[in-house]
Design a protein around this motif. Structure first.
Motif, mmCIF file in Angstrom:
data_model
loop_
_atom_site.group_PDB
_atom_site.id
_atom_site.type_symbol
_atom_site.label_atom_id
_atom_site.label_comp_id
_atom_site.label_asym_id
_atom_site.label_seq_id
_atom_site.Cartn_x
_atom_site.Cartn_y
_atom_site.Cartn_z
ATOM 1 N N GLY A 194 2.762 20.921 51.420
ATOM 2 C CA GLY A 194 3.928 22.110 50.514
ATOM 3 C C GLY A 194 5.297 21.767 50.405
ATOM 4 N N GLY A 195 5.809 20.109 50.281
ATOM 5 C CA GLY A 195 6.779 20.017 50.139
ATOM 6 C C GLY A 195 7.878 20.313 51.558
ATOM 7 N N TYR A 196 6.632 20.925 53.266
ATOM 8 C CA TYR A 196 7.436 20.349 54.499
ATOM 9 C C TYR A 196 7.213 19.012 54.978
ATOM 10 N N VAL A 197 8.102 18.793 56.055
ATOM 11 C CA VAL A 197 7.521 17.432 57.415
ATOM 12 C C VAL A 197 7.129 18.437 58.448
ATOM 13 N N PHE A 198 5.934 17.824 59.035
ATOM 14 C CA PHE A 198 5.471 18.020 60.427
ATOM 15 C C PHE A 198 5.109 16.413 61.145
ATOM 16 N N GLU A 199 5.865 16.827 62.136
ATOM 17 C CA GLU A 199 6.003 15.767 63.114
ATOM 18 C C GLU A 199 5.507 16.276 64.484
ATOM 19 N N GLY A 200 4.178 15.042 64.790
ATOM 20 C CA GLY A 200 3.867 15.126 65.661
ATOM 21 C C GLY A 200 2.396 16.512 65.855
ATOM 22 N N HIS A 201 2.416 16.795 66.802
ATOM 23 C CA HIS A 201 1.455 17.505 66.961
ATOM 24 C C HIS A 201 1.390 18.948 66.930
ATOM 25 N N VAL A 202 1.820 19.200 65.665
ATOM 26 C CA VAL A 202 2.475 21.520 65.803
ATOM 27 C C VAL A 202 1.674 21.808 65.007
ATOM 28 N N PRO A 203 1.159 22.747 65.202
ATOM 29 C CA PRO A 203 -0.632 23.321 65.703
ATOM 30 C C PRO A 203 -0.714 24.192 63.618
ATOM 31 N N ALA A 204 -1.779 23.902 63.786
ATOM 32 C CA ALA A 204 -1.646 24.976 62.532
ATOM 33 C C ALA A 204 -0.522 26.408 62.032
ATOM 34 N N ASP A 205 -1.131 26.984 62.851
ATOM 35 C CA ASP A 205 -0.804 27.992 63.070
ATOM 36 C C ASP A 205 1.278 28.772 62.539
ATOM 37 N N LEU A 206 1.656 27.140 62.729
ATOM 38 C CA LEU A 206 2.910 27.583 62.783
ATOM 39 C C LEU A 206 3.391 26.256 61.024
ATOM 40 N N VAL A 207 2.095 25.714 60.847
ATOM 41 C CA VAL A 207 2.486 24.964 59.335
ATOM 42 C C VAL A 207 2.194 26.813 58.369
ATOM 43 N N LYS A 208 1.214 26.887 58.341
ATOM 44 C CA LYS A 208 0.933 27.612 57.282
ATOM 45 C C LYS A 208 1.814 29.619 57.879
ATOM 46 N N LEU A 246 4.811 27.492 55.589
ATOM 47 C CA LEU A 246 4.243 27.671 54.347
ATOM 48 C C LEU A 246 4.442 28.482 53.483
ATOM 49 N N LYS A 247 4.265 29.813 54.652
ATOM 50 C CA LYS A 247 3.973 30.959 54.046
ATOM 51 C C LYS A 247 6.049 31.579 53.655
ATOM 52 N N ASP A 248 6.440 31.303 55.275
ATOM 53 C CA ASP A 248 8.182 31.886 55.251
ATOM 54 C C ASP A 248 8.751 31.113 54.039
ATOM 55 N N LYS A 249 8.769 29.911 54.156
ATOM 56 C CA LYS A 249 9.324 28.781 52.931
ATOM 57 C C LYS A 249 10.420 29.007 53.715
ATOM 58 N N PRO A 250 10.478 28.789 54.803
ATOM 59 C CA PRO A 250 12.104 28.525 55.458
ATOM 60 C C PRO A 250 13.262 27.156 54.728
ATOM 61 N N LYS A 251 14.682 27.346 55.116
ATOM 62 C CA LYS A 251 15.716 26.344 54.328
ATOM 63 C C LYS A 251 15.293 24.878 55.149
ATOM 64 N N ILE A 252 14.515 24.759 55.812
ATOM 65 C CA ILE A 252 14.033 23.033 56.477
ATOM 66 C C ILE A 252 13.496 22.093 56.292
ATOM 67 N N VAL A 253 13.868 20.894 56.574
ATOM 68 C CA VAL A 253 13.361 19.996 56.475
ATOM 69 C C VAL A 253 11.846 19.975 56.991
ATOM 70 N N GLY A 254 11.498 20.479 58.628
ATOM 71 C CA GLY A 254 9.934 20.628 59.085
ATOM 72 C C GLY A 254 10.665 21.055 59.750
ATOM 73 N N LEU A 255 9.218 21.164 60.645
ATOM 74 C CA LEU A 255 8.843 21.381 61.963
ATOM 75 C C LEU A 255 8.661 19.228 62.924
#
Length: 144
Positions: free
Chosen positions: A81-95, A98-107
């Protein structure tokens, strides 16, 4: 073809194609020999985030291109969804991202902490999920 039959056929086509669209939710880049990466992708799938897996020859170059700070890097990198998720990020935080659309590259979850998604085992260690932006600034997004 009458109008009702046309719309019924269109609705059927959309319902049949939607699993194909879901398969494009994200792509996980990984070393071809990593088992925990596959386990993380399964965690994502079980939590409703479809994930394609792509083996990469040069993960370091990929992470640099995606602006993952060197000290936050782990074994696999996902683009969702236009974000980067590095390593073992939990699915609830990915969601949540994707819902909140913060101004970050990723987690990122640096390293490979025991008990994180894909690293389940007999023990669990606390870990932090960090957000990072274009300038490399980071902050604690969640503690697990």
């Amino acid at each position: 073809m009458n109008k009702h039959l046309y719309w019924a056929a269109a609705a059927l086509a959309v319902s049949l194609l939607s699993p194909l669209a879901a398969a494009a939710d994200g792509v996980m880049h990984k070393d071809p020999y990593c088992g925990c990466c596959t386990a993380w992708a399964e965690h994502m799938q079980k939590n409703g985030v479809a994930m394609q897996s792509r083996n990469e020859a040069d993960m370091s170059a990929l992470k640099a291109r995606l602006k993952v700070p060197a000290d936050l890097r782990s074994c696999h990198t996902a683009e969702i969804g236009g974000y980067v998720f590095e390593g073992h990020v939990p699915a609830d935080l990915v969601k949540k991202v994707l819902k909140d659309k913060p101004k970050i590259v990723g987690l990122a979850v640096p390293g490979m902490p025991m008990g994180s998604p894909g690293m389940e085992g007999p023990s669990k260690q606390p870990y932090q999920v960090l957000s990072f932006d274009e300038q490399g600034r980071r902050s604690v997004y969640a503690t697990r």
